[in-house]
Design a protein around this motif. Structure first.
Motif, PDB file in Angstrom:
ATOM      1  N   ASN B 271       0.833  -1.205   0.000  1.00 56.96           N
ATOM      2  CA  ASN B 271       0.000   0.000   0.000  1.00 56.96           C
ATOM      3  C   ASN B 271       0.864   1.251   0.000  1.00 56.96           C
ATOM      4  O   ASN B 271       2.006   1.219   0.481  1.00 56.96           O
ATOM      5  N   PHE B 272       0.314   2.358  -0.464  1.00 55.49           N
ATOM      6  CA  PHE B 272       0.965   3.653  -0.267  1.00 55.49           C
ATOM      7  C   PHE B 272       1.078   3.921   1.233  1.00 55.49           C
ATOM      8  O   PHE B 272       0.175   3.611   2.004  1.00 55.49           O
ATOM      9  N   ASP B 273       2.176   4.500   1.621  1.00 50.44           N
ATOM     10  CA  ASP B 273       2.352   4.950   3.002  1.00 50.44           C
ATOM     11  C   ASP B 273       1.579   6.269   3.142  1.00 50.44           C
ATOM     12  O   ASP B 273       1.833   7.203   2.383  1.00 50.44           O
ATOM     13  N   PRO B 274       0.632   6.360   4.071  1.00 49.94           N
ATOM     14  CA  PRO B 274      -0.147   7.603   4.162  1.00 49.94           C
ATOM     15  C   PRO B 274       0.715   8.844   4.392  1.00 49.94           C
ATOM     16  O   PRO B 274       0.320   9.940   4.000  1.00 49.94           O
ATOM     17  N   SER B 275       1.884   8.661   4.987  1.00 50.06           N
ATOM     18  CA  SER B 275       2.712   9.850   5.217  1.00 50.06           C
ATOM     19  C   SER B 275       3.584  10.189   4.019  1.00 50.06           C
ATOM     20  O   SER B 275       4.150  11.275   3.968  1.00 50.06           O
ATOM     21  N   ALA B 276       3.681   9.297   3.046  1.00 53.10           N
ATOM     22  CA  ALA B 276       4.500   9.591   1.861  1.00 53.10           C
ATOM     23  C   ALA B 276       3.977   8.805   0.668  1.00 53.10           C
ATOM     24  O   ALA B 276       4.663   7.946   0.134  1.00 53.10           O
ATOM     25  N   PRO B 277       2.726   9.074   0.245  1.00 52.10           N
ATOM     26  CA  PRO B 277       2.162   8.298  -0.867  1.00 52.10           C
ATOM     27  C   PRO B 277       2.842   8.676  -2.180  1.00 52.10           C
ATOM     28  O   PRO B 277       3.237   9.814  -2.357  1.00 52.10           O
ATOM     29  N   LEU B 278       2.930   7.708  -3.087  1.00 53.61           N
ATOM     30  CA  LEU B 278       3.583   7.985  -4.362  1.00 53.61           C
ATOM     31  C   LEU B 278       2.810   9.010  -5.174  1.00 53.61           C
ATOM     32  O   LEU B 278       3.375   9.759  -5.946  1.00 53.61           O
ATOM     33  N   PHE B 279       1.499   8.982  -5.032  1.00 50.72           N
ATOM     34  CA  PHE B 279       0.635   9.942  -5.709  1.00 50.72           C
ATOM     35  C   PHE B 279      -0.319  10.494  -4.661  1.00 50.72           C
ATOM     36  O   PHE B 279      -0.539   9.862  -3.639  1.00 50.72           O
ATOM     37  N   PRO B 280      -0.911  11.650  -4.921  1.00 55.39           N
ATOM     38  CA  PRO B 280      -1.755  12.243  -3.882  1.00 55.39           C
ATOM     39  C   PRO B 280      -2.976  11.388  -3.579  1.00 55.39           C
ATOM     40  O   PRO B 280      -3.696  10.987  -4.493  1.00 55.39           O
ATOM     41  N   ILE B 281      -3.193  11.108  -2.301  1.00 60.53           N
ATOM     42  CA  ILE B 281      -4.388  10.370  -1.906  1.00 60.53           C
ATOM     43  C   ILE B 281      -5.266  11.165  -0.960  1.00 60.53           C
ATOM     44  O   ILE B 281      -6.283  10.676  -0.492  1.00 60.53           O
ATOM     45  N   SER B 292      -3.062   9.284   9.902  1.00 57.04           N
ATOM     46  CA  SER B 292      -2.341   8.087  10.339  1.00 57.04           C
ATOM     47  C   SER B 292      -1.632   8.337  11.656  1.00 57.04           C
ATOM     48  O   SER B 292      -1.466   7.434  12.461  1.00 57.04           O
ATOM     49  N   GLU B 293      -1.225   9.585  11.886  1.00 62.16           N
ATOM     50  CA  GLU B 293      -0.587   9.886  13.172  1.00 62.16           C
ATOM     51  C   GLU B 293      -1.612   9.851  14.295  1.00 62.16           C
ATOM     52  O   GLU B 293      -1.303   9.565  15.444  1.00 62.16           O
ATOM     53  N   LYS B 294      -2.876  10.104  13.931  1.00 61.48           N
ATOM     54  CA  LYS B 294      -3.915  10.134  14.959  1.00 61.48           C
ATOM     55  C   LYS B 294      -4.471   8.749  15.253  1.00 61.48           C
ATOM     56  O   LYS B 294      -4.656   8.365  16.401  1.00 61.48           O
ATOM     57  N   ILE B 295      -4.792   7.990  14.203  1.00 65.40           N
ATOM     58  CA  ILE B 295      -5.480   6.715  14.427  1.00 65.40           C
ATOM     59  C   ILE B 295      -4.608   5.499  14.144  1.00 65.40           C
ATOM     60  O   ILE B 295      -5.058   4.368  14.272  1.00 65.40           O
ATOM     61  N   GLY B 296      -3.360   5.701  13.739  1.00 65.53           N
ATOM     62  CA  GLY B 296      -2.520   4.571  13.361  1.00 65.53           C
ATOM     63  C   GLY B 296      -2.581   4.351  11.857  1.00 65.53           C
ATOM     64  O   GLY B 296      -3.389   4.956  11.160  1.00 65.53           O
ATOM     65  N   LEU B 297      -1.703   3.480  11.370  1.00 62.91           N
ATOM     66  CA  LEU B 297      -1.643   3.228   9.939  1.00 62.91           C
ATOM     67  C   LEU B 297      -2.907   2.524   9.468  1.00 62.91           C
ATOM     68  O   LEU B 297      -3.526   1.772  10.218  1.00 62.91           O
ATOM     69  N   PHE B 298      -3.279   2.787   8.237  1.00 66.64           N
ATOM     70  CA  PHE B 298      -4.491   2.185   7.689  1.00 66.64           C
ATOM     71  C   PHE B 298      -4.275   1.896   6.216  1.00 66.64           C
ATOM     72  O   PHE B 298      -3.422   2.500   5.561  1.00 66.64           O
ATOM     73  N   SER B 299      -5.049   0.930   5.682  1.00 72.88           N
ATOM     74  CA  SER B 299      -4.894   0.606   4.259  1.00 72.88           C
ATOM     75  C   SER B 299      -5.257   1.822   3.436  1.00 72.88           C
ATOM     76  O   SER B 299      -6.275   2.454   3.663  1.00 72.88           O
ATOM     77  N   GLY B 302      -7.238   1.148  -2.669  1.00 68.74           N
ATOM     78  CA  GLY B 302      -8.672   1.232  -2.959  1.00 68.74           C
ATOM     79  C   GLY B 302      -9.375  -0.078  -2.636  1.00 68.74           C
ATOM     80  O   GLY B 302     -10.344  -0.106  -1.882  1.00 68.74           O
ATOM     81  N   MET B 303      -8.871  -1.165  -3.205  1.00 72.19           N
ATOM     82  CA  MET B 303      -9.427  -2.498  -2.904  1.00 72.19           C
ATOM     83  C   MET B 303      -8.633  -3.075  -1.741  1.00 72.19           C
ATOM     84  O   MET B 303      -7.731  -3.893  -1.925  1.00 72.19           O
ATOM     85  N   ALA B 304      -8.980  -2.619  -0.538  1.00 67.68           N
ATOM     86  CA  ALA B 304      -8.128  -2.916   0.615  1.00 67.68           C
ATOM     87  C   ALA B 304      -8.170  -4.378   1.032  1.00 67.68           C
ATOM     88  O   ALA B 304      -7.226  -4.875   1.626  1.00 67.68           O
ATOM     89  N   GLU B 305      -9.302  -5.033   0.762  1.00 68.89           N
ATOM     90  CA  GLU B 305      -9.438  -6.425   1.205  1.00 68.89           C
ATOM     91  C   GLU B 305      -8.854  -7.333   0.139  1.00 68.89           C
ATOM     92  O   GLU B 305      -9.152  -7.184  -1.057  1.00 68.89           O
ATOM     93  N   ASP B 306      -8.010  -8.253   0.556  1.00 71.38           N
ATOM     94  CA  ASP B 306      -7.195  -9.015  -0.396  1.00 71.38           C
ATOM     95  C   ASP B 306      -7.935 -10.235  -0.952  1.00 71.38           C
ATOM     96  O   ASP B 306      -7.583 -11.379  -0.668  1.00 71.38           O
ATOM     97  N   HIS B 307      -8.906  -9.964  -1.814  1.00 74.85           N
ATOM     98  CA  HIS B 307      -9.734 -11.057  -2.324  1.00 74.85           C
ATOM     99  C   HIS B 307      -8.942 -12.006  -3.218  1.00 74.85           C
ATOM    100  O   HIS B 307      -9.221 -13.183  -3.269  1.00 74.85           O
TER     101      HIS B 307
END
Lengths: 486, 617
Positions: B271-281, B292-299, B302-307
């Motif tokens: 996943n993109f790192d929320p603090s340094a995403p490759l493209f703007p998210i 992410s600093e407030k609630i912790g890292l998160f996916s 877009g398709m976060a669940e690994d189907h």
């Protein structure tokens, strides 16, 4: 090709090259050539920026600092302005070849140089509301429409009010970069040069909170991130400008000198008094600047002006009004004084390792009134205090207000040009090499007046690349990978 | 004057029929309470019934012709190639710039209307907001955000089993023998190398057999982690070096599948790192980092669940379920972090998990599904209902923050149904003589996705996407042969009449209800980008895996044997969504295009003329 120079006043190579958060700068470094850049002596904003643009040393320009002696009298120190330096600059070469330039805030640029293009006053502009600080004049109107009152500097940046200072620096820079983007987007130019003075101010204001080696540094202080934040801010602004440029552009990030910690100030005139070289009729009761001292000129041999470095002047017979040193003893006297400076210890009795320069040895020419010696106390880890009235020669507070850093002899450069045959880290680049190199890459003649050399002289320039390969079908199909529905 | 608030909770894919029976059985007390406060009903979804299409219509208040998103997948008429329809990667503007990405969703989204009117707006995880709209208030992008490989989610299976090979949409890394292994996580492609190689991040893996766990050392944060068998690790930030100077940051979670007979573990897509995403998210750019600093890292994917991990049997039902639960929790934290300080304006949060979960677990509730297994169904059959109860508890928490100045909307963008049988549209077109293959080839004989096998000079129509059929138009397609006018009409009629009521002979049941022409269902500036025809499948049926990417299946209709067993890209009349509001609604059926006017009405902001619906209040 176009030339775009984003000048970062006082930018320190060790800071900018080692911060991986500066993603745009890193991308430029990766695709270009970069390294330390040896500045002139003295490494000061004026005349260093013009030394770069003209590729001439300070002596050849006849400007040795912000304030220069107008003549050999004792008290005619004048501020340099744009009229002080008229030597042939890069933009003049472009004008000769029919091209337009935008020169924004490149010191000294007040009154604004009347170049072929647009000229905007630098931080020496007294009052941007009252003064005509742009050429042509209507640019001022457009700037006011865009950002309101245009800030050229943070006055009184040597202050204890650090929150205010930080906010003022960022606020000034925001407006200036707004104007930069407007100029790049809307105006015709083949040469663009800007100098960000905010970086110099943020170093002077906050270096002691940032550099762990600074005597005043305290871990966990609240201003530790101000300097890194400003670099990141600049990185973002640089990113926004990159987006606006044509591929066919020579892009340069450059600084006129670097920054380093201040261990303290050396009260040079106090020392000269102790050595009997500077004689006062009356020793002051409190700390007093040099120009307010009651000097016995008939008995004085040497005096000095303070600042980041020392300009040292001799009282020479037949030259100064009440000259004392015989002309035929000038050189031997000078050697004596040079040796004394070099032997100076620091506040702990250790050698200070000061650097002493004879202008005639380091400059091709000496125009106007040159100092007799230039001294970098402690290799510029110590600044020069011109005021008198201190109990000690070693002073912690600065006489012109709190200032946390000095200039360093080496600034930096990052050069990115599609045809540049150099890449990666580069050693040995000098400030005076910049102009010839840029003109060479961009396809202009290099005027004979330029003293430096093109770093790419004799190297075969690259042909601009064919561009990124077309994406393979595999990569396109991979974009759908993980979609789930397919 | 009290400030007005609108809270929208999206529960992607929540199916009304399941919901209604659970409501009847009093299993969803909070949703029942919400219904009693105002309204529950079904809501018409879009043509087609797809997440990015429906939520874009929600956002802009227009039919797809007004926002340009007609499917997850679009095709380039010049190359016939499929590509993601939600965003486009563009080459760098100049040699100094990084590559760019632009969102392909057009139209005026409600968050821009609100921002221009000075009303605060926060939109979390709405599809087609990558990159986020300028001047759209606070945003965190949702479906559409890629992983570091540039796709929608490619995981990596690590195994000591030398016979294992990569299945669909995954990478396989073979591990050395032994219990102290060096390996790597695969990051972005390095565009500078020829041939193009991958950037990697080194890891060291040691097996602690007595404690049944893997000890993993990374060059990132944390630098050391211990993951027990059948457990997921927390997020691990890794660095991928492009060069000495530049590196990219990404995040993965590891799942330990087994320690014997082979060490096998799985890395989620990077996943993109929320603090340094490759493209703007996010908008502002720093918002993702602050969150992410407030609630912790998160996916951030877009398709976060690994189907795919589950489809490829790298992650079993429990592993997939655990990951879905983790994503749901992250989303709830994100929602709550905004809701607890929400005092004015618009707050939108989408929970995608119900959609991804039902896609994979439908086989446990449909006895007629080819993969239905009674034992597994006994074990996992309640999980979907359990997720609905989880959603109900979520709404219970939200209700705590709802006061008399708050409009609460809970809705799904479409419903859900079983995907038992796959219909290959391209194979059908070939059977009808409307599409020709080169060299006398037949479908199934090396006719992978890709247009190289199609003889365009004899092809009148072709299928790409999850239900679309395109005419091979002269002047539009690169090798088009069909003329506008009578010939195009003939082709359209042939397809309409041929597909309507087409029968699945093996099951003695109709597969397709009918075909819609784009002129019948779309209007607006972007209609010319949509497929010419849309196939409306009957529940139980869906377009085949092959045809969706422009390929061919050997048989016209086959069993769907993937674990992706539920779907909703069928006749939109069969999969309406569900809508709850804490205010009563006017008469008449609710449609996705009515939602934006409803929200604007409550917040007393005039809707722009582009919005086609009407307020439900």
């Amino acid at each position: 090709m176009k030339i775009c120079i984003l000048g970062l006043d006082c930018c320190a190579p060790d800071v900018i090259f080692n911060d991986e958060n500066l993603v745009n700068i890193r991308r430029l470094m990766d695709g270009g050539v970069y390294g330390k850049l040896e500045s002139v002596v003295p490494p000061i904003t004026v005349p260093a920026w013009m030394c770069m643009s003209t590729s001439q040393d300070p002596g050849s320009l006849g400007v040795y600092g912000f304030r220069n002696r107008s003549d050999y009298s004792y008290d005619k120190l004048a501020f340099a302005n744009s009229g002080s330096i008229r030597s042939f600059a890069m933009w003049d070469q472009l004008a000769l070849e029919g091209k337009k330039s935008i020169v924004m805030g490149v010191p000294p640029n007040f009154p604004p140089r009347r170049i072929n293009g647009i000229s905007i006053g630098c931080f020496l502009t007294p009052d941007t509301v009252k003064d005509e600080y742009t050429h042509p004049a209507d640019i001022k109107t457009k700037i006011t429409e865009l950002v309101g009152e245009y800030p050229v500097d943070v006055k009184n940046f040597r202050t204890d009010r650090k929150d205010w200072l930080r906010d003022e620096i960022f606020s000034m820079s925001r407006k200036q970069w707004e104007v930069i983007r407007w100029l790049i987007r809307e105006q015709e130019w083949d040469y663009f040069q800007f100098v960000d003075i905010g970086l110099d101010r943020v170093h002077h204001g906050f270096w002691n909170y940032f550099d762990k080696q600074h005597v005043q540094y305290e871990a966990g202080n609240p201003y530790e991130s101000v300097i890194p934040d400003y670099y990141k801010w600049l990185d973002d602004q640089i990113g926004s400008v990159i987006e606006m440029l044509d591929s066919d552009t020579v892009l340069l990030l450059v600084s006129d000198h670097g920054a380093q910690r201040l261990d303290g100030g050396f009260a040079v005139n106090e020392w000269l008094i102790k050595e009997g070289l500077l004689v006062l009729n009356e020793y002051p009761k409190e700390v007093v600047p040099f120009n307010k001292l009651n000097v016995n000129w008939a008995k004085t041999k040497v005096w000095s002006e303070g600042g980041y470095y020392a300009r040292v002047f001799f009282n020479v017979q037949g030259r100064e009004p009440q000259g004392v040193i015989p002309q035929d003893q000038y050189e031997s006297f000078r050697n004596e004084i040079k040796a004394k400076f070099e032997a100076l210890p620091d506040d702990k009795g250790q050698p200070m390792n000061s650097l002493v320069f004879k202008p005639n040895e380091i400059y091709r020419k000496m125009r106007n009134v040159a100092p007799d010696l230039i001294v970098h106390f402690g290799g510029l880890y110590w600044r020069s205090i011109g005021t008198v009235g201190y109990p000690s020669l070693y002073v912690q507070e600065n006489d012109t207000g709190p200032d946390a850093c000095n200039h360093a002899q080496y600034g930096m450069f990052i050069l990115s040009s599609p045809n540049c045959p150099l890449s990666g880290p580069y050693e040995g680049a000098r400030l005076l090499d910049i102009a010839p190199t840029l003109l060479d890459l961009a396809g202009y003649e290099i005027p004979d007046s330029m003293q430096g050399r093109s770093l790419v002289a004799g190297l075969e320039k690259k042909r601009p690349g064919a561009g990124e390969d077309q994406e393979s079908q595999k990569i396109i199909h991979d974009r759908l990978a993980g979609l789930g529905y397919v | 004057m009290n400030k007005k608030k609108v809270v929208v909770i999206g529960l992607d894919g929540l199916e009304p029929s399941i919901l209604e029976s659970m409501l009847d059985r009093a299993e969803l007390p909070n949703l029942a309470k919400l219904r009693d406060m105002g309204h529950y009903g079904r809501i018409q979804t879009t043509y087609p019934a797809q997440t990015p299409v429906a939520w874009s219509s929600f956002a802009t208040g227009t039919n797809p012709g007004g926002h340009g998103i007609f499917d997850f997948i679009r095709r380039d008429p010049k190359t016939y190639q499929p590509d993601l329809a939600l965003s486009e990667f563009l080459p760098p503007k100049n040699v100094l710039s990084p590559p760019r990405v632009v969102s392909l969703r057009k139209g005026v989204p409600i968050w821009r209307v609100l921002t221009q009117a000075g009303v605060p707006s926060t939109v979390l995880r709405c599809p087609c907001t990558f990159p986020p709209d300028a001047d759209g208030g606070k945003m965190l992008a949702g479906v559409g955000v890629p992983d570091l490989r540039g796709g929608q989610g490619t995981g990596t299976f690590y195994t000591q089993d030398t016979t294992a090979s990569a299945k669909e949409h995954e990478q396989v890394v073979h591990l050395q023998k032994g219990d102290d292994l060096k390996s790597h996580v695969i990051g972005p492609r390095n565009p500078r190398t020829r041939p193009i190689s991958d950037m990697t991040s080194e890891i060291r893996v040691r097996v602690d057999r007595s404690a049944h766990k893997l000890l993993i050392d990374t060059n990132g944060t944390p630098s050391h982690l211990e993951v027990a068998e059948k457990q997921w690790s927390p997020w691990v930030r890794l660095k991928f070096k492009l060069s000495v100077l530049q590196s990219f940051s990404g995040m993965v979670r590891f799942y330990v599948k087994a320690l014997s007979p082979h060490v096998e573990f799985y890395a989620s897509p990077v996943n993109f790192d929320p603090s340094a995403p490759l493209f703007p998210i996010s908008s502002p750019g720093t918002y993702a980092k602050e969150l992410s600093e407030k609630i912790g890292l998160f996916s951030t994917l877009g398709m976060a669940e690994d189907h795919d991990g589950h489809n490829n049997q790298r992650l079993d039902e429990d592993a997939y379920g655990a990951q879905c639960e983790a994503v749901f929790e992250e989303r709830e934290k994100m929602m709550w972090s905004e809701l607890e300080r929400f005092s004015e304006g618009f707050l939108f949060t989408l929970f995608d998990t119900p959609d991804r979960f039902q896609h994979m677990f439908w086989r446990f509730i449909d006895p007629q599904h080819p993969l239905y297994d009674p034992d597994l169904a006994a074990h996992y059959g309640d999980r979907i209902a359990s997720l609905y109860r989880r959603c109900d508890r979520l709404i219970g928490r939200v209700l705590e923050k709802v006061d008399e100045n708050t409009l609460l909307i809970v809705l799904s963008d479409h419903g859900f149904n079983s995907f038992r049988r796959a219909f290959d549209t391209n194979t059908w077109l070939w059977q009808q003589g409307l599409l020709a293959l080169k060299d006398g080839k037949k479908p199934g004989e090396n006719t992978d996705p890709g247009s190289e096998n199609v003889d365009w000079s004899k092809t009148h129509a072709y299928a790409v996407g999850l239900g679309g059929i395109y005419l091979n138009m002269r002047g539009r397609e690169e090798a088009g042969i069909v003329e506008e006018g009578a010939e195009a009409e003939r082709v359209r009629k042939a397809i309409e009449q041929g597909l309507a009521g087409v029968v699945d002979s093996d099951r003695q049941a109709p597969a397709i209800r009918g075909v819609s022409r784009r002129e019948q269902i779309y209007s607006g500036p972007y209609v010319d980008q949509s497929p010419d025809l849309l196939v409306n499948f009957i529940p139980g049926y869906r377009v085949s895996w092959q045809s969706a990417v422009g390929g061919f299946a050997e048989n016209l209709i086959s069993d769907n044997t993937r674990r992706w067993s539920g779907d909703h890209i069928i006749d939109p009349e069969s999969v309406p969504g569900m809508l709850f509001m804490n205010r009563p609604v006017r008469n008449g059926s609710a449609r996705m295009i009515d939602m934006a006017p409803t929200i604007l009405n409550y917040l007393q902001v005039s809707p722009p003329p582009s919005m086609e619906g009407a307020s439900l209040l």
